[in-house]
Design a protein around this motif. Structure first.
Motif, PDB file in Angstrom:
ATOM      1  N   ARG A  12      -8.512   8.973   4.623  1.00  0.00           N
ATOM      2  CA  ARG A  12      -8.193   9.317   3.244  1.00  0.00           C
ATOM      3  C   ARG A  12      -6.680   9.322   3.053  1.00  0.00           C
ATOM      4  O   ARG A  12      -5.932   9.575   3.994  1.00  0.00           O
ATOM      5  N   VAL A  13      -6.258   9.092   1.814  1.00  0.00           N
ATOM      6  CA  VAL A  13      -4.858   9.317   1.461  1.00  0.00           C
ATOM      7  C   VAL A  13      -4.598  10.815   1.562  1.00  0.00           C
ATOM      8  O   VAL A  13      -5.451  11.628   1.199  1.00  0.00           O
ATOM      9  N   VAL A  14      -3.432  11.172   2.086  1.00  0.00           N
ATOM     10  CA  VAL A  14      -3.114  12.588   2.247  1.00  0.00           C
ATOM     11  C   VAL A  14      -3.158  13.298   0.890  1.00  0.00           C
ATOM     12  O   VAL A  14      -2.866  12.705  -0.149  1.00  0.00           O
ATOM     13  N   THR A  15      -3.562  14.550   0.905  1.00  0.00           N
ATOM     14  CA  THR A  15      -3.599  15.371  -0.304  1.00  0.00           C
ATOM     15  C   THR A  15      -2.263  16.085  -0.470  1.00  0.00           C
ATOM     16  O   THR A  15      -1.711  16.588   0.503  1.00  0.00           O
ATOM     17  N   LEU A  16      -1.753  16.117  -1.695  1.00  0.00           N
ATOM     18  CA  LEU A  16      -0.529  16.871  -1.966  1.00  0.00           C
ATOM     19  C   LEU A  16      -0.925  18.329  -2.214  1.00  0.00           C
ATOM     20  O   LEU A  16      -1.644  18.629  -3.172  1.00  0.00           O
ATOM     21  N   SER A  17      -0.464  19.204  -1.338  1.00  0.00           N
ATOM     22  CA  SER A  17      -0.861  20.614  -1.425  1.00  0.00           C
ATOM     23  C   SER A  17       0.356  21.520  -1.280  1.00  0.00           C
ATOM     24  O   SER A  17       1.399  21.118  -0.741  1.00  0.00           O
ATOM     25  N   LYS A  18       0.216  22.753  -1.750  1.00  0.00           N
ATOM     26  CA  LYS A  18       1.289  23.743  -1.609  1.00  0.00           C
ATOM     27  C   LYS A  18       1.604  23.977  -0.142  1.00  0.00           C
ATOM     28  O   LYS A  18       2.779  24.045   0.247  1.00  0.00           O
TER      29      LYS A  18
ATOM     30  N   PRO B  17      -4.664   7.109  -5.534  1.00  0.00           N
ATOM     31  CA  PRO B  17      -4.483   8.557  -5.721  1.00  0.00           C
ATOM     32  C   PRO B  17      -4.495   9.363  -4.428  1.00  0.00           C
ATOM     33  O   PRO B  17      -5.192   9.015  -3.459  1.00  0.00           O
ATOM     34  N   ALA B  18      -3.709  10.443  -4.417  1.00  0.00           N
ATOM     35  CA  ALA B  18      -3.727  11.400  -3.312  1.00  0.00           C
ATOM     36  C   ALA B  18      -5.148  11.909  -3.105  1.00  0.00           C
ATOM     37  O   ALA B  18      -5.867  12.181  -4.066  1.00  0.00           O
ATOM     38  N   GLY B  19      -5.561  12.007  -1.851  1.00  0.00           N
ATOM     39  CA  GLY B  19      -6.889  12.523  -1.517  1.00  0.00           C
ATOM     40  C   GLY B  19      -8.010  11.513  -1.608  1.00  0.00           C
ATOM     41  O   GLY B  19      -9.157  11.820  -1.265  1.00  0.00           O
ATOM     42  N   SER B  20      -7.709  10.286  -2.072  1.00  0.00           N
ATOM     43  CA  SER B  20      -8.785   9.304  -2.249  1.00  0.00           C
ATOM     44  C   SER B  20      -9.208   8.691  -0.921  1.00  0.00           C
ATOM     45  O   SER B  20      -8.413   8.551   0.010  1.00  0.00           O
ATOM     46  N   LYS B  21     -10.468   8.333  -0.836  1.00  0.00           N
ATOM     47  CA  LYS B  21     -11.030   7.747   0.386  1.00  0.00           C
ATOM     48  C   LYS B  21     -10.541   6.309   0.539  1.00  0.00           C
ATOM     49  O   LYS B  21     -10.439   5.565  -0.434  1.00  0.00           O
TER      50      LYS B  21
ATOM     51  N   HIS C 168       2.231   9.463   8.014  1.00  0.00           N
ATOM     52  CA  HIS C 168       1.583  10.631   7.396  1.00  0.00           C
ATOM     53  C   HIS C 168       1.120  10.421   5.959  1.00  0.00           C
ATOM     54  O   HIS C 168       0.873  11.393   5.242  1.00  0.00           O
ATOM     55  N   LEU C 169       0.946   9.167   5.542  1.00  0.00           N
ATOM     56  CA  LEU C 169       0.398   8.913   4.209  1.00  0.00           C
ATOM     57  C   LEU C 169      -1.122   8.858   4.221  1.00  0.00           C
ATOM     58  O   LEU C 169      -1.759   9.016   3.179  1.00  0.00           O
ATOM     59  N   ILE C 170      -1.664   8.599   5.393  1.00  0.00           N
ATOM     60  CA  ILE C 170      -3.120   8.534   5.565  1.00  0.00           C
ATOM     61  C   ILE C 170      -3.510   9.481   6.691  1.00  0.00           C
ATOM     62  O   ILE C 170      -2.798   9.598   7.687  1.00  0.00           O
ATOM     63  N   GLU C 171      -4.641  10.143   6.517  1.00  0.00           N
ATOM     64  CA  GLU C 171      -5.152  11.014   7.582  1.00  0.00           C
ATOM     65  C   GLU C 171      -6.612  10.673   7.844  1.00  0.00           C
ATOM     66  O   GLU C 171      -7.345  10.305   6.931  1.00  0.00           O
ATOM     67  N   ARG C 172      -6.990  10.760   9.108  1.00  0.00           N
ATOM     68  CA  ARG C 172      -8.381  10.505   9.492  1.00  0.00           C
ATOM     69  C   ARG C 172      -9.095  11.834   9.686  1.00  0.00           C
ATOM     70  O   ARG C 172      -8.644  12.685  10.447  1.00  0.00           O
ATOM     71  N   ILE C 173     -10.193  11.993   8.976  1.00  0.00           N
ATOM     72  CA  ILE C 173     -10.953  13.237   9.012  1.00  0.00           C
ATOM     73  C   ILE C 173     -12.250  12.973   9.763  1.00  0.00           C
ATOM     74  O   ILE C 173     -12.971  12.021   9.431  1.00  0.00           O
ATOM     75  N   PRO C 174     -12.583  13.793  10.790  1.00  0.00           N
ATOM     76  CA  PRO C 174     -13.811  13.583  11.557  1.00  0.00           C
ATOM     77  C   PRO C 174     -15.046  13.503  10.651  1.00  0.00           C
ATOM     78  O   PRO C 174     -15.215  14.325   9.746  1.00  0.00           O
ATOM     79  N   ASN C 175     -15.847  12.478  10.865  1.00  0.00           N
ATOM     80  CA  ASN C 175     -17.093  12.235  10.122  1.00  0.00           C
ATOM     81  C   ASN C 175     -16.882  11.918   8.642  1.00  0.00           C
ATOM     82  O   ASN C 175     -17.846  11.877   7.874  1.00  0.00           O
ATOM     83  N   ALA C 176     -15.644  11.735   8.227  1.00  0.00           N
ATOM     84  CA  ALA C 176     -15.392  11.434   6.814  1.00  0.00           C
ATOM     85  C   ALA C 176     -14.527  10.192   6.636  1.00  0.00           C
ATOM     86  O   ALA C 176     -14.319   9.750   5.512  1.00  0.00           O
ATOM     87  N   GLY C 177     -13.999   9.653   7.709  1.00  0.00           N
ATOM     88  CA  GLY C 177     -13.179   8.446   7.618  1.00  0.00           C
ATOM     89  C   GLY C 177     -11.740   8.733   7.209  1.00  0.00           C
ATOM     90  O   GLY C 177     -11.269   9.866   7.286  1.00  0.00           O
TER      91      GLY C 177
ATOM     92  N   ILE D 161       0.846  -1.207   0.000  1.00  0.00           N
ATOM     93  CA  ILE D 161       0.000   0.000   0.000  1.00  0.00           C
ATOM     94  C   ILE D 161       0.874   1.247   0.000  1.00  0.00           C
ATOM     95  O   ILE D 161       0.573   2.234  -0.685  1.00  0.00           O
ATOM     96  N   GLN D 162       1.976   1.210   0.753  1.00  0.00           N
ATOM     97  CA  GLN D 162       2.912   2.335   0.813  1.00  0.00           C
ATOM     98  C   GLN D 162       3.398   2.696  -0.587  1.00  0.00           C
ATOM     99  O   GLN D 162       3.354   3.858  -0.998  1.00  0.00           O
ATOM    100  N   ARG D 163       3.853   1.679  -1.316  1.00  0.00           N
ATOM    101  CA  ARG D 163       4.339   1.924  -2.676  1.00  0.00           C
ATOM    102  C   ARG D 163       3.206   2.440  -3.575  1.00  0.00           C
ATOM    103  O   ARG D 163       3.413   3.360  -4.378  1.00  0.00           O
ATOM    104  N   ALA D 164       2.012   1.870  -3.442  1.00  0.00           N
ATOM    105  CA  ALA D 164       0.881   2.288  -4.279  1.00  0.00           C
ATOM    106  C   ALA D 164       0.512   3.751  -4.022  1.00  0.00           C
ATOM    107  O   ALA D 164       0.178   4.490  -4.955  1.00  0.00           O
ATOM    108  N   ILE D 165       0.584   4.178  -2.758  1.00  0.00           N
ATOM    109  CA  ILE D 165       0.271   5.580  -2.426  1.00  0.00           C
ATOM    110  C   ILE D 165       1.377   6.493  -2.929  1.00  0.00           C
ATOM    111  O   ILE D 165       1.123   7.518  -3.576  1.00  0.00           O
TER     112      ILE D 165
END
Length: 218
Positions: free
Chosen positions: A66-72, A23-27, A55-64, A13-17
């Motif tokens: 997700r893969v971390v989003t790549l952001s500026k 994909p980044a940001g995917s549930k 830090h490849l996955i983040e848990r968002i309240p009420n949303a479960g 999974i690490q390599r796939a992320i």
């Protein structure tokens, strides 16, 4: 030490992320991942917990999860820390690396040049771990706390930005030359110069990735 089911799926999974196959940001869907990697829920959850710690996955309240989003914003925060810590790693490596270890890193760069499209400026893909220039320099610092932060906790998030946004394009040949200059400074036991060169190198990488991010969002 035997490889557990959680270890195996963690690496997959690490390599796939990191490479964007997930994909980044995917549930994150546990049932879907359990089917894809042929794994029961308990070891899958263990693997996901470990991915969250790096830090490849983040848990968002009420949303479960997700893969971390790549952001500026994420890039800037991560690379500010990376500049400081990898600069320090270079200073320590200039004191701590043996001549044989330095020769191995130089041989690694020769291997990168001979087996990739670096000279033409097309791409500069580095495998994870011992085949990664930055990883080898960090290990060369011989500081266990620094190694833990950079090679365990933050390594795969940094790698996600590098692989998906930073290993192609006009900076390829310059990045390779910068690697050579850094190991030359370390070989000369000039930790101050190695630190400065690494900071500049990572700063240039951050600006390059920022441009890629801005272009992708346009």
């Amino acid at each position: 030490m035997p490889v557990t089911a959680a270890d195996r799926v963690l690496l997959e999974i690490q390599r796939a992320i990191v490479e964007g196959d997930i994909p980044a940001g995917s549930k994150i869907s546990e049932p879907e991942l359990a089917r894809r990697f042929d794994l029961s829920r308990a070891p899958l959850r263990e693997a996901l917990a470990r991915l969250e710690r790096c830090h490849l996955i983040e848990r968002i309240p009420n949303a479960g999860a997700r893969v971390v989003t790549l952001s500026k914003e994420g890039l800037i925060s991560l690379y500010q820390l990376r500049e400081e810590l990898e600069g320090l790693a270079c200073r320590l490596a200039a004191e701590q690396m043996t001549d044989a270890e330095i020769a191995e890193v130089r041989a690694l760069l020769d291997q990168h040049l001979s087996t990739q499209r670096v000279r033409e400026g097309e791409s500069y893909y580095q495998e994870a771990g011992d085949l990664d220039f930055h990883y080898r320099i960090i290990l060369g610092s011989k500081n266990p706390y620094l190694i833990n932060i950079l090679c365990d906790e933050l390594y795969f998030l940094v790698r996600m930005y590098r692989v998906q946004l930073g290993m192609n394009g006009p900076r390829v040949s310059r990045a390779f030359d910068e690697h050579k200059a850094i190991i030359h400074a370390i070989a000369n036991r000039d930790g101050e110069l190695a630190d400065l060169l690494m900071r500049r190198h990572i700063g240039a990488s951050r600006r390059n990735i920022e441009l890629q991010l801005t272009g992708n969002q346009a």
